[in-house]
Design an enzyme around this catalytic site. Sequence first.
Site, short mmCIF file in Angstrom:
data_model
loop_
_atom_site.label_atom_id
_atom_site.label_comp_id
_atom_site.label_asym_id
_atom_site.label_seq_id
_atom_site.Cartn_x
_atom_site.Cartn_y
_atom_site.Cartn_z
N GLY A 77 1.01 -5.21 1.37
CA GLY A 77 -0.02 -5.35 0.35
C GLY A 77 0.47 -6.10 -0.89
CG LEU A 99 -1.85 -1.21 1.35
CD1 LEU A 99 -2.82 -0.99 2.52
CD2 LEU A 99 -2.61 -1.48 0.06
CG ASN A 125 6.41 -5.44 5.98
OD1 ASN A 125 5.43 -5.50 5.24
ND2 ASN A 125 7.38 -4.56 5.82
CD GLU A 126 0.61 -5.42 6.31
OE1 GLU A 126 1.29 -6.38 6.72
OE2 GLU A 126 0.07 -5.42 5.19
#
Lengths: 247, 247, 247
Positions: free
Chosen positions: A99, A54, A123-124
């Site tokens: 994303g 993202l 890995n957010e």
Amino acid sequence: TGVALMKFKSPPVNSLSLEFLTEFCISLEKLENDRACRGVILTSAVPRIFSSGLDITEMCGKSTEHYAEFWRAVQEMWLRLYGSNMVTVAAVNGSSPAGGCLMALSCDYRIMGENPKFSIGLNEAQLGIVAPFWFKDTFVNVVGHRIAESSLQLGSLYPAPEALRLGLVDELVPEEKLQEKAAAVMAQWLALPDHARQLTKSMMRKAVLDRLAAHREEDVQNFISFISKESIQKSLRMYMEMLKKKK
Amino acid sequence: TGVALMKFKSPPVNSLSLEFLTEFCISLEKLENDRACRGVILTSAVPRIFSSGLDITEMCGKSTEHYAEFWRAVQEMWLRLYGSNMVTVAAVNGSSPAGGCLMALSCDYRIMGENPKFSIGLNEAQLGIVAPFWFKDTFVNVVGHRIAESSLQLGSLYPAPEALRLGLVDELVPEEKLQEKAAAVMAQWLALPDHARQLTKSMMRKAVLDRLAAHREEDVQNFISFISKESIQKSLRMYMEMLKKKK
Amino acid sequence: TGVALMKFKSPPVNSLSLEFLTEFCISLEKLENDRACRGVILTSAVPRIFSSGLDITEMCGKSTEHYAEFWRAVQEMWLRLYGSNMVTVAAVNGSSPAGGCLMALSCDYRIMGENPKFSIGLNEAQLGIVAPFWFKDTFVNVVGHRIAESSLQLGSLYPAPEALRLGLVDELVPEEKLQEKAAAVMAQWLALPDHARQLTKSMMRKAVLDRLAAHREEDVQNFISFISKESIQKSLRMYMEMLKKKK
């Protein structure tokens, strides 16, 4: 051959911006409605990166309306890709965090370049962000509950060989063989009758797709209230600063 | 010893015909009600084949009433076997596609002959058929979501060594040791107190069993409308022609 | 450092008695409410045993009221530990059957001493007891359905190397390095922002936690009626006799 090739070309890192996602959905819908097209291969035209995930600039310092529009586009991408009637193969020819990893996870099959510098994962958490429940559901369907639980908490990015070991990707091949291999896998999947394959795919994925469909607006509101927090905005700004310095 | 041996003997390939399924259910019910019987080993009296799965002649060119009767018998077999209070061990001494694989998957433990020519899997998709949701649920419980998803879409049949690697079978032994090993495994399971084991088994399988029980008639109607399609009938006829030529 | 170390010290085998469980819950709650504390390492001060699981004397020859009080304490321990906002690491420095295994399974990460004499597993079935559904849910989340199903039916205890292979523990290290390694793993987990990690953990575990929360009193009644059976009481008495003779 009934197979489309979608090559992501949004330098420098194929970020999933609102524009990228909108174009992706339009292209996918066209292919979906084209009866001559039975499968699609996703890959990148940018060296060493599949997609960086993202686009953070879409989540930073924007209006509530913008956040809502952006998040609906992210949902739309996943609903269409995970629910596609076509055979979908990800030829992951570079790193694929967050994303980008979700896009690969949403395909039927993932082939990754055999390069230990390529990494993939959700890995957010490393950015202080929480992957939404449908990222999680998709991830659990691929790697199981235990790996998903620790990976999501740690925001783990796995080098290609480790990703293979965990089942996060199905196969590694030398980079120069990646497109050829993707075509061969696609041919193998297309050898099956479409009708039974599509019903089977839908049976496997319906519960998870329905869950987002049923809670879509709630999920948008949840995203907005989370991303609007000053602490989250601050941490995203710091992350962007870090990325700029890296260059 | 409290252990029954059920040897499938319906040459040439132990097809699951209406007659076979009816007899199987009667035999299993008798054993279930026999308090002296605590375990059952399923194996084949036909060389190189455990069971070839559902009898295609039962699904081809018959009446709606016949399809309904046949499908209820398939459901009944699975409900009784997957829900059995006895310890159930599959001594898979030959290939075991489709419904044959389902029978093995429904046991507590699967031992397969160490012969790379023996294969096992839910290959319905290769015939243009869709495995119903309870085949899928049983499969997911054994191999997990990711393997089930691709296997069901591709109709994959796995040679014994690959089946072991995926957990589709629990153990491989040389063919001549198969019955002996099945008896030893059975003894190990019977060393545990029945009551706790049965409650535990029921706890593990109840959700999936209840799901078919709650949608049984719907599943029959679904089967009838699918199998009655001219396209499906045609593909089954072609498959039977191919089998005849093979002989 | 924001990390607490809880060392179980209830010789001879760290049985989970009512007193032990009550103290454990009080200690955990204190840590949970202490904003300076972000993680807790569970380990044992007793050589060669992490915890032997539920104290059988609490389940044998006692009043219905006592059984109810005891079982609520077991539930409370699990609800607090599995649902903890802190990072929880189990440094399993000895054997860990039954309830001891549950405590380890409820942590975020499990490191076990590399000693083939140490074993771990939910072996309730060996005593003629049934692990309740939330033990099962926790187990399935870690090892998947297939391994959980056979392990619970057989009451399997796995030596450390086998436990690693099945994913029942995440890592083995030489015994003398265990505490050091646990601290290093904890530091790795604490490097992530708390807020996102806590929300992610809750998302992963909520369904299973909610299930007990919604059926808590029913589960107590279920335990009481099961444990009050004369056959179960007899089998527990026999087991205790056997343990005494072992000494």
